[in-house]
Motif scaffolding. Structure first.
Motif, PDB file in Angstrom:
ATOM      1  N   ILE A 272      43.839  37.027  28.057  1.00 14.92           N
ATOM      2  CA  ILE A 272      43.774  37.111  29.660  1.00 14.92           C
ATOM      3  C   ILE A 272      44.920  36.329  30.069  1.00 14.92           C
ATOM      4  N   LEU A 273      45.829  37.054  30.944  1.00 16.15           N
ATOM      5  CA  LEU A 273      47.001  36.365  31.365  1.00 16.15           C
ATOM      6  C   LEU A 273      46.932  36.699  32.947  1.00 16.15           C
ATOM      7  N   GLY A 274      47.268  35.691  33.896  1.00 12.42           N
ATOM      8  CA  GLY A 274      47.449  35.787  35.267  1.00 12.42           C
ATOM      9  C   GLY A 274      47.807  34.414  35.990  1.00 12.42           C
ATOM     10  N   ALA A 275      48.122  34.540  37.148  1.00 11.79           N
ATOM     11  CA  ALA A 275      48.478  33.441  37.986  1.00 11.79           C
ATOM     12  C   ALA A 275      47.561  32.616  38.323  1.00 11.79           C
ATOM     13  N   THR A 276      47.738  31.335  38.652  1.00 11.62           N
ATOM     14  CA  THR A 276      46.915  30.256  39.048  1.00 11.62           C
ATOM     15  C   THR A 276      46.059  30.841  40.183  1.00 11.62           C
ATOM     16  N   GLY A 277      44.748  30.898  40.219  1.00 10.66           N
ATOM     17  CA  GLY A 277      44.015  31.422  41.156  1.00 10.66           C
ATOM     18  C   GLY A 277      43.628  33.225  41.064  1.00 10.66           C
ATOM     19  N   SER A 278      43.822  33.658  39.816  1.00 12.41           N
ATOM     20  CA  SER A 278      43.898  35.195  40.014  1.00 12.41           C
ATOM     21  C   SER A 278      42.525  35.285  39.451  1.00 12.41           C
ATOM     22  N   GLY A 279      41.618  34.279  39.033  1.00  6.97           N
ATOM     23  CA  GLY A 279      40.255  34.519  38.624  1.00  6.97           C
ATOM     24  C   GLY A 279      40.000  34.564  37.024  1.00  6.97           C
ATOM     25  N   LYS A 280      40.868  34.154  36.295  1.00  8.25           N
ATOM     26  CA  LYS A 280      40.656  33.996  34.918  1.00  8.25           C
ATOM     27  C   LYS A 280      39.470  33.061  34.387  1.00  8.25           C
ATOM     28  N   SER A 281      39.332  31.974  34.968  1.00  8.45           N
ATOM     29  CA  SER A 281      38.379  30.821  34.657  1.00  8.45           C
ATOM     30  C   SER A 281      36.722  31.512  35.253  1.00  8.45           C
ATOM     31  N   THR A 282      37.033  32.135  36.489  1.00  6.73           N
ATOM     32  CA  THR A 282      35.905  32.844  37.045  1.00  6.73           C
ATOM     33  C   THR A 282      35.161  33.678  36.239  1.00  6.73           C
TER      34      THR A 282
ATOM     35  N   SER B  27      29.200  33.183  30.884  1.00  5.79           N
ATOM     36  CA  SER B  27      28.508  32.211  30.170  1.00  5.79           C
ATOM     37  C   SER B  27      27.198  31.942  31.293  1.00  5.79           C
ATOM     38  N   ARG B  28      27.079  32.521  32.433  1.00  7.69           N
ATOM     39  CA  ARG B  28      26.156  32.288  33.522  1.00  7.69           C
ATOM     40  C   ARG B  28      26.312  31.143  34.190  1.00  7.69           C
ATOM     41  N   LEU B  29      27.375  30.512  34.249  1.00  6.87           N
ATOM     42  CA  LEU B  29      27.684  29.134  34.777  1.00  6.87           C
ATOM     43  C   LEU B  29      27.411  29.640  36.550  1.00  6.87           C
ATOM     44  N   TYR B  30      27.910  30.959  36.669  1.00  2.00           N
ATOM     45  CA  TYR B  30      27.709  31.750  38.072  1.00  2.00           C
ATOM     46  C   TYR B  30      26.902  33.026  37.720  1.00  2.00           C
ATOM     47  N   ASP B  31      26.254  33.594  38.758  1.00  2.23           N
ATOM     48  CA  ASP B  31      25.308  34.983  38.595  1.00  2.23           C
ATOM     49  C   ASP B  31      25.916  35.938  39.527  1.00  2.23           C
TER      50      ASP B  31
END
Length: 603
Positions: free
Chosen positions: A390-400, A406-410
Motif C-alpha cells: 500500500i502506497l499513499g501520501a500522509t493522511g490517505s488512510g493507509k493505517s486506518t 484488526s478491528r481496532l475500529y469497527d
C-alpha cells in the motif's frame, strides 16, 4: 469482579465492598460500643460526685439497685472510693479496645475496596475501545486509577467511620442530656442549626474547587508524563525551556486552586472554632446559673458539660467530613466515568474459525468522529500466500485500513464489508482475530523487560531457539548477540536501550514469533537502511510463504516485489496492480518511482 458501573457512585463502592458486609457491620458495632463505653464515664463521675461524695440519692437504673444494695449501698462505695476509679478506668479501657477494633476493621475494609477498584479499573481499561485510548491523556488515566482511588480509600478508612461515630455521639449525647435537664439541652442545641447550615454552604463551595483541583492535577501529570516520554525530542530540539514553562503554568494553576481551598478551610475552621467556643461559653454560663439556683447538681453539670463538649466538637468535625466527602464524590465520579465507558464486546455467537488469510474489502468507507471520510469505497482482495503493498501520501488512510482489519475500529453497517475467508470480521471474536492478524507498527512499543520477553510476549513459554529464529528473519539476531547480556538485555522504558532500527526489527521478530496467518507491516522498516530492508524482505519470503502479507511503505523498493500494489489518494483507490502495470500508467506511483530513482542515481 464486575461492578455495576452504570449505577450510582454509592452502588459502585457498595459492589466493591461485596463480601465484606460482616466487617462493615462489625465496624459499626465497634463504633457504637466505643461511644457507649465513653459515655459511661461521665455518669460514673456524676454519681460519684453527687451520691458518693455528696448526699444526693443515687439515681441509677432499676436493674442496678439490687446489685448496689447487695454490695452495701452508697456507704460501701464511700469506704472504697477506688472502685469508682477502677470503673472509670475499665470503661476507658473497653472504649479504647473498641476504637482499636474499629480502626483495624476500617483500614482493612478501605484497602480491600481500593484493591478491588484498582483491579476492576485496570481490567476495564484493557477492554476499552482503541478509539477511547486515543482520545484520553495517559496522565489523567493514571491519576484516576491511583490518586482518585486513594481518595475513596482514605474516606472509607477515616471520615466515613468518623461520620458514623459523630452520628452515634450526637444521638446518645442528646438522649443523655435530655434525661438530665431539658432546659440545658435546648441551650446546648441553640447554635447547632447555624453550624450545620454553615457546614452545608462550605461543602457546596469546596466541592467545586476540589473538582478543579482534580482536573488540574490530571493535566499536570499528563504534562509530566508527556515530557518524560518524549525526552529525546525535547533535548533534540532544545525545548527544555518551553516544557518547563508549560509545566510551570500547570503547577501554578494547581497551586492557586489549593491556595483558594486553603483559604476556605481557614475561614471554615476559624468560624467553627468561634461558634463551638461561644456555644460552650453559653452552656457554662447557663449551667453555673442553674447550679446556683439549685436546679442542677455539680455532678450533673459536669456530666452535662462533658456530653455537650463531645456533641459540639463532632458537629464541628462534620465540616471536615463534608470536605473529605466532596473530594471523594469528585474522585468517585471520575472513576465511574471510566467504568461507564462501554467495553469492546463480542456477540454471544462470535465465531472462532480456522483462519487461512483470504482478505476481501468490499466498498469500504470509514470516518472518525469528525465525520470527514478517511476511506471511500475501497475494494481489493488478497489471497493467502500473496502480498499486498500500500502506497499513499500522509493522511490517505493507509493505517486506518489496517486498523479496520484488526478491528481496532469497527465498520458500521452502511460502511461496506471486510471479510476473512468469506466471514464478516465483525462476527469473528476479537481476541481470536487479533491472534491471527500480526500488526507491526512504524513506532513500535517495547516493554521494560528483556529482549527475549519482548519477542516472546505472545507466549511466555517460547524457548530461546524459537525466539532466535524469529530474530534472525528480522535481521536483529546478530545485533542482540553483540550485547553483553544477549537476549537477557533489559530494554529500557519504551525501548530507549535500542536504536530506532533495532526496535523496529525486534518488533518484527515479535510478530513473526506468533506465526499469524495475516501479517501487516505498517511502515515498520522506515528506520533501517535499504540494504537491511532488502535482506529482511528476502528472509520474510521464506518464512511467511503461506501467510497473507500487507506492507505499507513510502519506499518503492520495499513495495515493488509485492504481488499487488494498492495506491491510495485522499482515501480512495487511485490504482491497483503489479509494479510493472502501475509503471505503465500515469499516476502517483510512477511519479514517486521516478523521483526516488532519480534521487538514488544522484547518491
Amino acid at each position: 469482579m464486575n461492578l455495576p458501573w452504570k449505577g450510582s457512585r454509592i452502588a459502585m463502592i457498595s459492589a466493591a465492598a461485596r463480601g465484606r458486609r460482616f466487617r462493615f457491620i462489625l465496624c459499626l458495632l465497634s463504633i457504637l460500643a466505643s461511644v457507649g463505653f465513653s459515655f459511661l464515664n461521665p455518669q460514673i463521675i456524676r454519681h460519684t460526685i453527687d451520691s458518693v461524695i455528696g448526699n444526693e440519692a443515687l439515681a441509677v437504673p432499676d436493674f442496678l439497685l439490687p446489685i448496689i444494695t447487695r454490695l452495701g449501698g452508697i456507704d460501701f462505695f464511700k469506704m472504697n472510693m477506688w472502685i469508682c476509679a477502677v470503673l472509670v478506668l475499665a470503661a476507658g479501657l473497653c472504649s479504647g479496645l473498641c476504637n482499636v477494633a474499629r480502626r483495624y476493621i476500617s483500614i482493612e475494609l478501605g484497602e480491600s475496596i481500593a484493591w478491588k477498584l484498582r483491579n476492576t479499573l485496570y481490567g476495564h481499561i484493557q477492554r476499552l475501545p482503541y478509539d477511547w485510548h486515543v482520545s484520553c491523556q495517559t496522565g489523567d488515566i493514571i491519576q484516576r486509577c491511583t490518586t482518585d482511588v486513594d481518595a475513596i480509600r482514605n474516606f472509607i478508612q477515616n471520615p466515613l467511620n468518623e461520620f458514623f461515630r459523630t452520628f452515634c455521639v450526637f444521638i446518645i449525647a442528646l438522649f443523655m442530656m435530655l434525661s438530665m435537664d431539658v432546659f440545658m439541652s435546648l441551650v446546648a442545641l441553640a447554635l447547632i442549626p447555624i453550624m450545620l447550615v454553615f457546614s452545608i454552604i462550605y461543602f457546596r463551595r469546596v466541592s467545586k474547587e476540589f473538582t478543579k483541583a482534580d482536573e488540574a492535577e490530571g493535566a499536570m501529570q499528563a504534562a509530566a508524563q508527556e515530557n518524560y516520554t518524549g525526552v529525546r525530542v525535547v533535548r533534540a530540539f532544545a525545548r527544555e525551556a518551553y516544557e518547563m514553562n508549560k509545566f510551570s503554568e500547570r503547577t501554578k494553576n494547581f497551586q492557586d486552586i489549593w491556595i483558594r481551598i486553603g483559604k476556605m478551610l481557614g475561614i471554615f475552621w476559624g468560624t467553627g472554632d468561634f461558634l463551638a467556643g461561644f456555644q460552650l461559653a453559653i452552656i457554662v454560663s447557663a449551667g453555673v446559673y442553674r447550679c446556683v439556683q439549685g436546679y442542677l447538681s455539680p455532678g450533673t453539670f459536669l456530666a452535662f458539660y462533658t456530653y455537650c463538649n463531645w456533641m459540639i466538637w463532632p458537629i464541628r468535625q462534620l465540616g471536615r467530613i463534608l470536605s473529605d466527602l466532596s473530594r471523594t464524590m469528585v474522585a468517585s465520579s471520575r472513576v465511574r466515568e471510566i467504568l461507564a465507558v462501554e467495553c469492546e464486546e463480542d456477540p454471544v455467537d462470535a465465531q472462532t474459525p480456522v483462519i487461512n488469510g483470504r482478505i476481501k474489502f468490499q466498498n469500504v468507507s470509514f470516518s472518525y468522529r469528525t465525520k470527514e471520510a478517511i476511506l471511500q469505497n475501497v475494494s481489493f482482495t488478497l489471497e493467502p500466500g500473496k502480498s499486498l503493498a500500500i502506497l499513499g501520501a500522509t493522511g490517505s488512510g493507509k493505517s486506518t485500513l489496517v486498523h479496520l482489519l484488526s478491528r481496532l475500529y469497527d465498520l458500521k453497517d452502511d460502511e461496506g464489508l471486510i471479510t476473512i475467508d468469506g466471514i464478516d470480521i465483525r462476527k469473528i471474536s476479537r481476541p481470536h482475530l487479533r491472534r491471527h492478524v500480526g500488526l507491526c507498527l512504524q513506532e513500535p512499543f517495547l516493554f521494560s523487560k528483556t529482549i527475549q520477553d519482548n519477542i516472546a510476549v505472545i507466549d511466555a513459554g517460547m524457548d530461546l531457539e524459537e525466539v532466535r529464529a524469529a530474530a534472525a528473519v528480522a535481521m536483529v539476531d546478530e545485533s542482540i548477540q553483540g550485547f553483553t547480556e544477549g537476549y537477557q538485555t533489559i530494554v529500557g522504558e519504551r525501548g530507549v536501550t535500542l536504536s530506532g532500527g533495532q526496535k523496529q526489527r525486534v518488533s518484527i521478530a515479535r510478530m513473526l514469533a506468533g506465526n499469524p496467518r495475516i501479517m501487516i507491516f505498517d511502515d515498520s522498516l522506515s528506520a533501517v537502511d535499504t540494504e537491511t530492508d532488502a535482506k529482511i524482505r528476502s528472509a520474510l519470503k521464506e518464512r511467511v510463504k503461506d501467510a497473507a502479507v500487507i506492507i505499507i511503505s513510502h519506499r518503492i523498493s520495499s513495495l515493488m516485489q509485492a504481488d499487488t500494489i494498492l495506491v491510495l489518494k485522499d482515501g480512495t483507490v487511485e490504482a491497483l496492480g503489479s509494479h510493472q502495470e502501475l509503471l505503465n500508467q500515469e499516476g502517483s506511483y510512477r511519479r514517486i518511482f521516478d523521483l526516488q530513482q532519480g534521487l538514488a542515481e544522484e547518491i
